[in-house]
Write a protein that holds these residues in place. Structure first.
Motif, PDB file in Angstrom:
ATOM      1  N   PRO A 241       0.806  -1.229   0.000  1.00 18.52           N
ATOM      2  CA  PRO A 241       0.000   0.000   0.000  1.00 18.52           C
ATOM      3  C   PRO A 241       0.837   1.276   0.000  1.00 18.52           C
ATOM      4  CG  PRO A 241      -0.930  -1.598   1.512  1.00 18.52           C
ATOM      5  CD  PRO A 241       0.404  -2.138   1.093  1.00 18.52           C
ATOM      6  N   THR A 242       1.932   1.314   0.768  1.00 19.21           N
ATOM      7  CA  THR A 242       2.735   2.536   0.803  1.00 19.21           C
ATOM      8  C   THR A 242       3.606   2.662  -0.439  1.00 19.21           C
ATOM      9  OG1 THR A 242       4.401   1.394   2.167  1.00 19.21           O
ATOM     10  CG2 THR A 242       2.748   2.719   3.307  1.00 19.21           C
ATOM     11  N   ALA A 243       4.148   1.543  -0.927  1.00 19.21           N
ATOM     12  CA  ALA A 243       5.003   1.617  -2.116  1.00 19.21           C
ATOM     13  C   ALA A 243       4.198   2.029  -3.347  1.00 19.21           C
ATOM     14  CB  ALA A 243       5.686   0.278  -2.351  1.00 19.21           C
ATOM     15  N   THR A 244       3.020   1.445  -3.506  1.00 22.81           N
ATOM     16  CA  THR A 244       2.222   1.826  -4.672  1.00 22.81           C
ATOM     17  C   THR A 244       1.602   3.205  -4.489  1.00 22.81           C
ATOM     18  OG1 THR A 244       0.282   0.644  -3.803  1.00 22.81           O
ATOM     19  CG2 THR A 244       1.723  -0.556  -5.307  1.00 22.81           C
ATOM     20  N   ALA A 245       1.427   3.643  -3.235  1.00 24.12           N
ATOM     21  CA  ALA A 245       0.926   5.004  -2.989  1.00 24.12           C
ATOM     22  C   ALA A 245       1.899   6.046  -3.502  1.00 24.12           C
ATOM     23  CB  ALA A 245       0.670   5.217  -1.500  1.00 24.12           C
ATOM     24  N   ALA A 246       3.169   5.656  -3.667  1.00 18.76           N
ATOM     25  CA  ALA A 246       4.151   6.593  -4.207  1.00 18.76           C
ATOM     26  C   ALA A 246       3.738   7.091  -5.582  1.00 18.76           C
ATOM     27  CB  ALA A 246       5.525   5.918  -4.273  1.00 18.76           C
ATOM     28  N   GLN A 247       2.911   6.312  -6.290  1.00 20.36           N
ATOM     29  CA  GLN A 247       2.435   6.761  -7.598  1.00 20.36           C
ATOM     30  C   GLN A 247       1.580   8.021  -7.484  1.00 20.36           C
ATOM     31  OE1 GLN A 247       0.742   3.016  -8.514  1.00 20.36           O
ATOM     32  NE2 GLN A 247       2.752   2.084  -8.794  1.00 20.36           N
ATOM     33  N   ASN A 248       0.965   8.237  -6.326  1.00 20.97           N
ATOM     34  CA  ASN A 248       0.189   9.458  -6.114  1.00 20.97           C
ATOM     35  C   ASN A 248       1.084  10.692  -6.058  1.00 20.97           C
ATOM     36  OD1 ASN A 248      -2.369   8.036  -5.710  1.00 20.97           O
ATOM     37  ND2 ASN A 248      -1.536   7.385  -3.747  1.00 20.97           N
ATOM     38  N   LEU A 249       2.359  10.498  -5.738  1.00 22.21           N
ATOM     39  CA  LEU A 249       3.270  11.637  -5.578  1.00 22.21           C
ATOM     40  C   LEU A 249       3.598  12.291  -6.915  1.00 22.21           C
ATOM     41  CD1 LEU A 249       5.767  10.237  -2.908  1.00 22.21           C
ATOM     42  CD2 LEU A 249       3.539  11.315  -2.602  1.00 22.21           C
ATOM     43  N   LEU A 250       3.249  11.645  -8.009  1.00 22.18           N
ATOM     44  CA  LEU A 250       3.509  12.223  -9.324  1.00 22.18           C
ATOM     45  C   LEU A 250       2.416  13.205  -9.730  1.00 22.18           C
ATOM     46  CD1 LEU A 250       4.715   9.020 -11.221  1.00 22.18           C
ATOM     47  CD2 LEU A 250       6.074  10.669  -9.907  1.00 22.18           C
ATOM     48  N   GLU A 251       1.333  13.252  -8.963  1.00 23.73           N
ATOM     49  CA  GLU A 251       0.253  14.184  -9.257  1.00 23.73           C
ATOM     50  C   GLU A 251       0.621  15.585  -8.770  1.00 23.73           C
ATOM     51  OE1 GLU A 251      -2.142  13.009 -11.006  1.00 23.73           O
ATOM     52  OE2 GLU A 251      -1.873  10.851 -10.698  1.00 23.73           O
ATOM     53  N   ASP A 252       0.013  16.606  -9.360  1.00 23.13           N
ATOM     54  CA  ASP A 252       0.317  17.998  -8.996  1.00 23.13           C
ATOM     55  C   ASP A 252      -0.661  18.473  -7.927  1.00 23.13           C
ATOM     56  OD1 ASP A 252       1.488  20.480  -8.966  1.00 23.13           O
ATOM     57  OD2 ASP A 252       0.331  21.235 -10.681  1.00 23.13           O
ATOM     58  N   THR A 253      -0.471  17.946  -6.709  1.00 17.94           N
ATOM     59  CA  THR A 253      -1.301  18.354  -5.576  1.00 17.94           C
ATOM     60  C   THR A 253      -0.391  18.838  -4.452  1.00 17.94           C
ATOM     61  OG1 THR A 253      -1.266  16.175  -4.514  1.00 17.94           O
ATOM     62  CG2 THR A 253      -2.994  16.574  -6.155  1.00 17.94           C
ATOM     63  N   GLU A 254      -0.979  19.564  -3.513  1.00 17.00           N
ATOM     64  CA  GLU A 254      -0.191  20.097  -2.394  1.00 17.00           C
ATOM     65  C   GLU A 254       0.430  18.966  -1.579  1.00 17.00           C
ATOM     66  OE1 GLU A 254      -0.781  22.856   1.631  1.00 17.00           O
ATOM     67  OE2 GLU A 254      -2.385  22.701   0.142  1.00 17.00           O
ATOM     68  N   GLY A 255      -0.346  17.912  -1.312  1.00 12.32           N
ATOM     69  CA  GLY A 255       0.174  16.790  -0.552  1.00 12.32           C
ATOM     70  C   GLY A 255       1.302  16.086  -1.272  1.00 12.32           C
ATOM     71  N   ALA A 256       1.137  15.873  -2.586  1.00  4.23           N
ATOM     72  CA  ALA A 256       2.180  15.206  -3.359  1.00  4.23           C
ATOM     73  C   ALA A 256       3.467  16.020  -3.356  1.00  4.23           C
ATOM     74  CB  ALA A 256       1.698  14.970  -4.787  1.00  4.23           C
ATOM     75  N   ARG A 257       3.347  17.335  -3.508  1.00  2.00           N
ATOM     76  CA  ARG A 257       4.541  18.184  -3.509  1.00  2.00           C
ATOM     77  C   ARG A 257       5.251  18.132  -2.155  1.00  2.00           C
ATOM     78  NH1 ARG A 257       0.987  21.449  -6.586  1.00  2.00           N
ATOM     79  NH2 ARG A 257       0.387  22.661  -4.731  1.00  2.00           N
ATOM     80  N   LYS A 258       4.481  18.113  -1.080  1.00  4.98           N
ATOM     81  CA  LYS A 258       5.074  18.059   0.261  1.00  4.98           C
ATOM     82  C   LYS A 258       5.850  16.763   0.471  1.00  4.98           C
ATOM     83  CE  LYS A 258       2.495  16.971   3.794  1.00  4.98           C
ATOM     84  NZ  LYS A 258       1.502  16.996   4.907  1.00  4.98           N
ATOM     85  N   TYR A 259       5.269  15.633   0.087  1.00  6.60           N
ATOM     86  CA  TYR A 259       5.933  14.341   0.303  1.00  6.60           C
ATOM     87  C   TYR A 259       7.119  14.150  -0.644  1.00  6.60           C
ATOM     88  CZ  TYR A 259       1.844  13.251   3.148  1.00  6.60           C
ATOM     89  OH  TYR A 259       0.862  13.264   4.116  1.00  6.60           O
ATOM     90  N   ARG A 260       7.018  14.709  -1.867  1.00  5.74           N
ATOM     91  CA  ARG A 260       8.166  14.649  -2.781  1.00  5.74           C
ATOM     92  C   ARG A 260       9.351  15.418  -2.206  1.00  5.74           C
ATOM     93  NH1 ARG A 260       4.534  15.667  -7.144  1.00  5.74           N
ATOM     94  NH2 ARG A 260       5.348  17.791  -7.294  1.00  5.74           N
ATOM     95  N   ALA A 261       9.068  16.572  -1.620  1.00  6.49           N
ATOM     96  CA  ALA A 261      10.141  17.373  -1.025  1.00  6.49           C
ATOM     97  C   ALA A 261      10.795  16.633   0.133  1.00  6.49           C
ATOM     98  CB  ALA A 261       9.579  18.721  -0.551  1.00  6.49           C
TER      99      ALA A 261
END
Length: 444
Positions: A241-261
């Motif tokens: 669940p957490t590894a595949t959730a990483a695919q959400n980090l490619l979206e342009d959302t505030e949460g994705a940007r925070k976790y990518r950083a």
């Protein structure tokens, strides 16, 4: 007793254990292919495990592309299907035991220096590796991975435990072992129910492992360096669940940007690595986590986590029918827990879902949809009882002897009940034809 047999089983002969293939013999791959290649699914004796190569390829490509775009490493995982034509990097999946050490040592000698890594989370593990005759001819130093517990309480120790310090001291004094990385598994991420929850668990997992790594390396005597070429320690995170959730980090959302950083920051000091188990085939438990949406918000036609992404189905056969047994029509299949496993799924009250096959698409039970269709509602060792859920106006009529394909709750557990997988490929013009056979590894 024959002297040769006596010498083989003698307690004094532990340095040369009986090879695993003799203890757990596998069927002939050539014979299996001769028997199954070219056959249609409908002509295969049930029960059997069917893997769709197109789905597996798509799932693997998706997670590899995600890791590449995030700038993190990825560790391929074969715990689910346990079938591979060859491997040159092996990380044993449980803290090392004396029973496993001779076999792993043999694998390491065959594959070479640095090829086999071992989990440790207690100083006794380091002492075992330093003292065991089974590890005396290990090529090079033994790569060990420190297990950090981030809340799942399976294997591993917490960041501030005394045991963590004890392992660090033991490793610093060891001549035979070296630290390869730190590893964690957030198994309680299976409780998530949305992409946002899954991403939050991913962040907590990485933060917890980084905290444990900093403490461990500090005790072990590591020093900070400004050398850009210095080798970084690997931090390996992930349950599916957490590894595949990483695919959400490619979206342009505030949460994705925070976790990518956050990942980018930690990646400057360590090598962040993703690992996961069931991602190649997925299953009903993964659908229930909703760790990523069914379709990509950026590419609406691209499936991310839906029934179309389930790559393992079990072929079962209807053994009897009970239309008037009670409030729900029922049927019996000749496949119980020794075929499907016995792990529940939080999204529905059953053990597997009957697909629309042999129709390529059509209505079936969907825990997030109509909740109408056949499921494996009860299960015992040899028997599975199908129950019809929902209104009966358009019930799918079954016949004795009819074969069905069902999606199991947990593919890892269902797979262990078979000796091989029959492989089809829905990207070809003959999606019903067996194109390959994958023989599972056996033993411990």
């Amino acid at each position: 007793m024959d002297e040769n047999i006596r010498s083989t089983i003698s307690p004094n002969n532990m340095a040369s254990p009986m090879p695993a293939p003799l203890l757990y013999p596998s069927p002939s791959e050539a014979a299996l292919k001769l028997n199954f290649l070219g056959k249609k699914i409908k002509d295969i004796p049930a029960p059997a495990a069917i893997i769709d190569l197109a789905v597996v390829t798509r799932n693997c490509r998706l997670i590899l592309e995600t890791a590449s775009e995030l700038g993190v490493a990825f560790r391929a995982h074969v715990k689910t299907h346990k079938a591979c034509s060859g491997s040159n990097k092996v990380l044993h999946g449980i803290p090392i035991t004396s029973s496993a050490l001779p076999r792993l040592s043999a694998v390491a000698r065959a594959l070479g220096d640095g090829s086999v890594g071992l989990f440790v989370d207690h100083p006794a593990h380091i002492k075992l590796l330093d003292a065991s005759a089974s590890a005396s001819d290990w090529p090079g130093q033994i790569p060990v991975w420190m297990n950090i517990d981030v809340g799942y309480h399976r294997e591993g120790v917490s960041a501030h435990s005394a045991q963590l310090a004890d392992v660090a001291y033991a490793l610093a004094a060891s001549k035979r072992t070296r630290l390869a990385g730190l590893y964690t598994h957030m198994g309680h991420s299976y409780n998530v129910s949305s992409p946002a929850e899954a991403m939050e668990h991913l962040a907590l997992e990485l933060q917890g492992l980084e905290e444990g790594a900093v403490e461990f390396l500090k005790i072990a005597g590591a020093r900070e360096t400004k050398d850009a070429n210095a080798q970084k320690v690997i931090l390996s995170i992930g349950a599916t669940p957490t590894a595949t959730a990483a695919q959400n980090l490619l979206e342009d959302t505030e949460g994705a940007r925070k976790y990518r950083a956050m990942i980018e920051k930690i990646n400057r000091s360590f090598v962040v690595e993703l690992h996961a188990g069931v991602y190649p085939v997925m299953d009903m438990q993964q659908l229930a986590t909703r760790a990523r949406p069914a379709q990509s918000p950026i590419h609406p036609t691209k499936s991310l986590l839906s029934f179309a992404d389930l790559g393992l189905r079990m072929l079962v056969e209807v053994a009897s029918l009970y239309p008037d047994r009670g409030e729900k029509p029922e049927a019996l299949i000749a496949a119980g827990s020794i075929v499907l496993g016995r792990e529940a799924c939080k999204s529905y009250p059953g053990w597997a879902v009957v697909s629309s096959w042999p129709q390529p698409s059509g209505p079936h039970y969907d825990p997030e949809g109509t909740k109408t269709g056949w499921i494996v509602g009860r299960i015992s060792q040899e028997h599975g009882v199908l129950t019809w859920e929902g209104p009966t106006e358009h019930i799918r009529q079954l016949e004795i002897g009819e074969k069905l394909l069902v999606w199991p709750n947990h593919a890892c557990i269902a797979g262990v009940n078979v000796g091989w997988y029959l492989v089809v490929d829905s990207d070809t013009g003959n999606p019903e034809t067996v194109v390959d056979v994958w023989v599972r590894w056996r033993g411990w």
